[in-house]
Scaffold this motif. Structure first.
Motif, PDB file in Angstrom:
ATOM      1  N   GLN A 180      -5.609   8.187  12.393  1.00  0.00           N
ATOM      2  CA  GLN A 180      -5.037   8.326  11.068  1.00  0.00           C
ATOM      3  C   GLN A 180      -3.905   7.320  10.895  1.00  0.00           C
ATOM      4  N   TRP A 181      -3.743   6.861   9.652  1.00  0.00           N
ATOM      5  CA  TRP A 181      -2.592   6.069   9.248  1.00  0.00           C
ATOM      6  C   TRP A 181      -1.749   6.920   8.302  1.00  0.00           C
ATOM      7  N   LEU A 231      -2.559   8.304   4.642  1.00  0.00           N
ATOM      8  CA  LEU A 231      -3.152   7.131   4.017  1.00  0.00           C
ATOM      9  C   LEU A 231      -4.652   7.094   4.263  1.00  0.00           C
ATOM     10  N   PHE A 232      -5.029   7.114   5.540  1.00  0.00           N
ATOM     11  CA  PHE A 232      -6.435   7.047   5.893  1.00  0.00           C
ATOM     12  C   PHE A 232      -6.710   7.890   7.132  1.00  0.00           C
ATOM     13  N   LYS A 264     -12.219   1.587   5.077  1.00  0.00           N
ATOM     14  CA  LYS A 264     -11.989   2.361   3.863  1.00  0.00           C
ATOM     15  C   LYS A 264     -10.993   1.624   2.986  1.00  0.00           C
ATOM     16  N   GLN A 265     -11.093   1.879   1.695  1.00  0.00           N
ATOM     17  CA  GLN A 265     -10.138   1.276   0.764  1.00  0.00           C
ATOM     18  C   GLN A 265      -9.642   2.337  -0.191  1.00  0.00           C
ATOM     19  N   ASN A 266      -8.357   2.204  -0.538  1.00  0.00           N
ATOM     20  CA  ASN A 266      -7.760   3.089  -1.516  1.00  0.00           C
ATOM     21  C   ASN A 266      -6.733   2.275  -2.296  1.00  0.00           C
ATOM     22  N   GLY A 267      -7.168   1.775  -3.457  1.00  0.00           N
ATOM     23  CA  GLY A 267      -6.266   0.966  -4.267  1.00  0.00           C
ATOM     24  C   GLY A 267      -5.879  -0.319  -3.562  1.00  0.00           C
ATOM     25  N   ARG A 268      -4.572  -0.537  -3.429  1.00  0.00           N
ATOM     26  CA  ARG A 268      -4.085  -1.769  -2.794  1.00  0.00           C
ATOM     27  C   ARG A 268      -4.131  -1.690  -1.266  1.00  0.00           C
TER      28      ARG A 268
END
Lengths: 115, 111
Positions: free
Chosen positions: B33-34, B46-47, B54-58
């Motif tokens: 995990q981040w 975050l992730f 994986k991507q989430n926005g920026r």
């Protein structure tokens, strides 16, 4: 709605006192944890409970006693507080207990200051 | 036990810049995990990314489990991105749910 909530957020007390921190999660998770963050920001697990049963008990003084009345609550009681107990204590929960616990979600932390 | 090393330890960026944070770990993991710890001390997920991208926005993250590292990318950084970024893992041989944290990367984004 707060997923993992802790109270109190701040606690200032004298050496030798006994104090408790409460934690509740409304995520329906089976497993809950206590982590400690020291003054250098290092995070380390203290305890883990699965469905009210103690799973992990790291090398923590026995002045620290976790109690889980049900799987949604995990409280931390600390006896005879010492200066070195000053830290931020984080509660967390995860859905599973097993080979893959899944994502852990943390509460906002409880900052304990012992004078 | 498993070792988790994050780099760089400190990073100062101008607003709008991109950055890559790295997490190396010494053993195979089943959980990675981040987190972002904001200046108020909150640990924000975050992730959850034991493998893959994986991507989430920026923000985006990639974990290459076979090579034992994970990367967190921050694009077009904003001042609100400031704080400490932690990588945490559970090793395959470790206690379940025992997240081992790295020491973090302290990010400061200047306006």
């Amino acid at each position: 709605d707060t997923a993992v909530s802790q109270t109190p957020k701040y606690l200032v007390t004298q050496m030798g006192n006994d104090k408790s921190i409460k934690c509740e999660q409304n995520l329906g998770h089976d497993t809950m944890y206590w982590y400690k963050q020291d003054s250098k920001k290092f995070l380390k697990i203290m305890f883990s409970y699965n469905n009210k049963e103690l799973i992990i008990n790291e090398t923590v003084p026995n002045r620290f006693s976790p109690k889980s009345p049900d799987k949604a609550h995990l409280n931390l009681h600390i006896n005879s507080l010492e200066l070195g107990d000053s830290a931020v204590y984080f509660c967390a929960s995860s859905r599973y207990q097993g080979m893959d616990t899944g994502e852990l979600f943390f509460g906002e932390g409880s900052r304990l200051t012992v004078l | 036990g498993i070792q988790v090393e994050q780099s760089p330890p400190d990073l100062i960026l101008q607003e709008g810049a991109n950055s890559t944070l790295r997490c190396n770990f010494s053993d195979s993991v089943n959980n990675l995990q981040w987190f972002h710890q904001n200046p108020w001390g909150q640990l924000i997920n975050l992730f959850y990314i034991p493998s893959g991208t994986k991507q989430n926005g920026r923000l985006s993250a990639t974990t290459v489990a076979t090579e034992r590292y994970s990367l967190l990318y921050i694009s077009s950084s904003q001042t609100t991105d400031s704080g400490v970024y932690f990588c945490a893992v559970v090793s395959d041989g470790g206690s379940q749910g025992n997240l081992i944290f790295g020491k973090g990367t302290k990010l400061s984004v200047k306006p």
